[in-house]
Design a protein around this motif. Structure first.
Motif, PDB file in Angstrom:
ATOM      1  N   ALA A   1       0.835  -1.210   0.000  1.00 21.65           N
ATOM      2  CA  ALA A   1       0.000   0.000   0.000  1.00 21.65           C
ATOM      3  C   ALA A   1       0.865   1.254   0.000  1.00 21.65           C
ATOM      4  O   ALA A   1       0.558   2.243  -0.656  1.00 21.65           O
ATOM      5  N   LYS A   2       1.993   1.187   0.739  1.00 23.23           N
ATOM      6  CA  LYS A   2       2.888   2.353   0.788  1.00 23.23           C
ATOM      7  C   LYS A   2       3.470   2.638  -0.578  1.00 23.23           C
ATOM      8  O   LYS A   2       3.535   3.787  -1.021  1.00 23.23           O
ATOM      9  N   GLU A   3       3.895   1.593  -1.292  1.00 23.35           N
ATOM     10  CA  GLU A   3       4.471   1.785  -2.626  1.00 23.35           C
ATOM     11  C   GLU A   3       3.431   2.316  -3.590  1.00 23.35           C
ATOM     12  O   GLU A   3       3.729   3.108  -4.480  1.00 23.35           O
ATOM     13  N   ASN A   4       2.169   1.856  -3.433  1.00 19.62           N
ATOM     14  CA  ASN A   4       1.094   2.387  -4.278  1.00 19.62           C
ATOM     15  C   ASN A   4       0.927   3.887  -4.066  1.00 19.62           C
ATOM     16  O   ASN A   4       0.733   4.645  -5.014  1.00 19.62           O
ATOM     17  N   ARG A   5       0.981   4.313  -2.804  1.00 20.77           N
ATOM     18  CA  ARG A   5       0.832   5.734  -2.523  1.00 20.77           C
ATOM     19  C   ARG A   5       1.987   6.532  -3.099  1.00 20.77           C
ATOM     20  O   ARG A   5       1.815   7.633  -3.603  1.00 20.77           O
ATOM     21  N   LEU A   6       3.200   5.965  -3.004  1.00 20.65           N
ATOM     22  CA  LEU A   6       4.375   6.676  -3.493  1.00 20.65           C
ATOM     23  C   LEU A   6       4.370   6.835  -4.998  1.00 20.65           C
ATOM     24  O   LEU A   6       4.792   7.846  -5.530  1.00 20.65           O
TER      25      LEU A   6
ATOM     26  N   LYS B   1      13.831   7.773 -10.188  1.00 17.78           N
ATOM     27  CA  LYS B   1      12.767   7.043 -10.895  1.00 17.78           C
ATOM     28  C   LYS B   1      12.551   5.612 -10.398  1.00 17.78           C
ATOM     29  O   LYS B   1      11.442   5.087 -10.504  1.00 17.78           O
ATOM     30  N   CYS B   2      13.590   4.988  -9.852  1.00 17.87           N
ATOM     31  CA  CYS B   2      13.517   3.548  -9.617  1.00 17.87           C
ATOM     32  C   CYS B   2      13.647   3.134  -8.158  1.00 17.87           C
ATOM     33  O   CYS B   2      13.686   1.936  -7.870  1.00 17.87           O
ATOM     34  N   THR B   3      13.750   4.082  -7.250  1.00 21.12           N
ATOM     35  CA  THR B   3      13.906   3.729  -5.847  1.00 21.12           C
ATOM     36  C   THR B   3      12.766   4.300  -5.012  1.00 21.12           C
ATOM     37  O   THR B   3      12.144   5.304  -5.376  1.00 21.12           O
ATOM     38  N   VAL B   4      12.521   3.662  -3.886  1.00 17.26           N
ATOM     39  CA  VAL B   4      11.511   4.159  -2.953  1.00 17.26           C
ATOM     40  C   VAL B   4      11.902   5.544  -2.442  1.00 17.26           C
ATOM     41  O   VAL B   4      11.051   6.430  -2.301  1.00 17.26           O
ATOM     42  N   PHE B   5      13.201   5.737  -2.201  1.00 16.24           N
ATOM     43  CA  PHE B   5      13.682   7.042  -1.744  1.00 16.24           C
ATOM     44  C   PHE B   5      13.324   8.146  -2.739  1.00 16.24           C
ATOM     45  O   PHE B   5      12.864   9.222  -2.356  1.00 16.24           O
ATOM     46  N   GLY B   6      13.515   7.874  -4.025  1.00 14.41           N
ATOM     47  CA  GLY B   6      13.164   8.861  -5.040  1.00 14.41           C
ATOM     48  C   GLY B   6      11.689   9.182  -5.038  1.00 14.41           C
ATOM     49  O   GLY B   6      11.289  10.355  -5.147  1.00 14.41           O
ATOM     50  N   HIS B   7      10.854   8.163  -4.875  1.00 17.50           N
ATOM     51  CA  HIS B   7       9.413   8.394  -4.823  1.00 17.50           C
ATOM     52  C   HIS B   7       9.034   9.169  -3.565  1.00 17.50           C
ATOM     53  O   HIS B   7       8.127  10.008  -3.582  1.00 17.50           O
TER      54      HIS B   7
END
Length: 351
Positions: A3-8, A210-216
């Protein structure tokens, strides 16, 4: 996907492609316009391999600074301390090289120390840049202070440290191995090392954004800091990491500018703060954060280098170049406002 990745990633799906990005199209149009003007005025000087190489050797040091500024502005902040970090780390790198590599009568007397000295100088510059950036990020995130004020103080702090170390005069006369970082070519090719470094840094920045959670998380933090916090993102950690990332890029720029000039002092690149701001805003990064594309920033770097080179070939004064840059910055800000209003109207009409 969690869910967190979806939000990001939700906020990233709406980013326009290159063909739909007004800022990118505007920059491309301006690049074409510069080429047409120079084709009419100075084609014999502008469109040459020698002039192209000259431009390649100039833009990476402030282009990398602009990438650091971009990350901070997308996160909803700003980093006005980058030039101070650049000069502070450049001074430290120069001191290490000067003290470890002994040059007498133009010859290195201890060649075995050249590679360790250059490697150590670069490592220290990057590490100190990261520490300076982390310090900025901690003050901003922990005490909830405005990034503009904190990093402006940081600019004075790091510039003062560089001045205190040198005492005013520049540190000159580094070994050839260090000078070749920004002035030499890849062995056996006409490709400048500085271009390879810029492309490598650019690839890392693109991957992170573009490709990391940190970037999002950087994008989400800039879009809505409170929503980011309530969604489970550690906003203090992201803020510190963002400014640390920016500081690392400042350290890399410090290596490049010191190598390029073969000189380290507290006042190098004094115009780069305004220039990096201009690049980032012109490249489409929203002043309030949450929006921006690396491709736009890179194109803005190339456009401003093309303009600066054209002004040089036309023997125009630095004041004229500064005036043109100011006009471009105002135009970019106005374009951002116009695009925001247009998007708001479309959203209102759709609802």
């Amino acid at each position: 996907m969690s869910a967190k990745e979806n939000r990001l990633t939700a906020g990233r799906k709406g980013l326009p492609g290159i063909g739909q990005d007004t800022h990118v199209l505007t920059i491309i149009g301006l690049m074409i316009l510069v080429c047409i003007i120079m084709l009419l005025l100075r084609p014999e000087a502008y469109f040459t391999g020698l002039n192209l190489r000259s431009m390649i050797f100039q833009f990476p040091e402030y282009g990398i600074l602009a990438l650091g500024m971009m990350a901070c502005m997308i996160a909803g902040g700003i980093d006005l301390s980058l030039v101070g970090i650049m000069n502070f780390t450049g001074v430290l790198a120069a001191l290490i090289v000067k003290n470890m590599v002994i040059i007498e009568n133009g010859e290195v007397t201890n060649p075995a120390m050249v590679v360790p000295a250059v490697v150590l100088a670069c490592a220290v510059a990057i590490a100190v840049g990261a520490a300076c950036g982390a310090f900025n990020g901690f003050i901003i995130g922990y005490f909830q202070l405005p990034a503009m004020l904190v990093t402006l103080c940081g600019l004075q702090l790091y510039t003062g440290l560089a001045y205190g170390i040198t005492g005013g005069p520049a540190i000159n006369g580094m070994c050839d191995a260090f000078k070749n970082i920004a002035n030499g070519n890849v062995p056996g090719t006409p490709i400048p090392w500085v271009l390879v470094i810029f492309i490598a840094v650019l690839a890392v920045v693109v991957f992170i954004m573009k490709c990391t959670v940190f970037g999002h998380e950087i994008y989400f933090l800039g879009s809505n800091a409170k929503a980011a916090m309530y969604s489970g993102i550690n906003t203090l950690k992201v803020t510190i990491m963002t400014y640390m990332f920016s500081g690392i890029l400042g350290g890399i720029s410090g290596i490049l500018i010191t190598s390029h000039l073969n000189s380290a002092k507290s006042s190098n690149g004094s115009t780069y703060t305004l220039l990096s701001l201009l690049i980032v805003v012109l490249g489409g990064v929203h002043p309030d954060g949450g929006k921006g594309r690396v491709v736009g920033v890179v194109l803005a770097v190339l456009l401003l280098q093309m303009i600066a080179n054209a002004f040089g070939l036309m023997h125009m004064s630095d004041n004229a170049k500064t005036f043109a840059n100011g006009c471009l910055l105002i135009a970019a800000l106005v374009l951002s406002v116009v695009l925001d209003k247009r998007a708001a109207k479309k959203a209102a009409a759709a609802s």
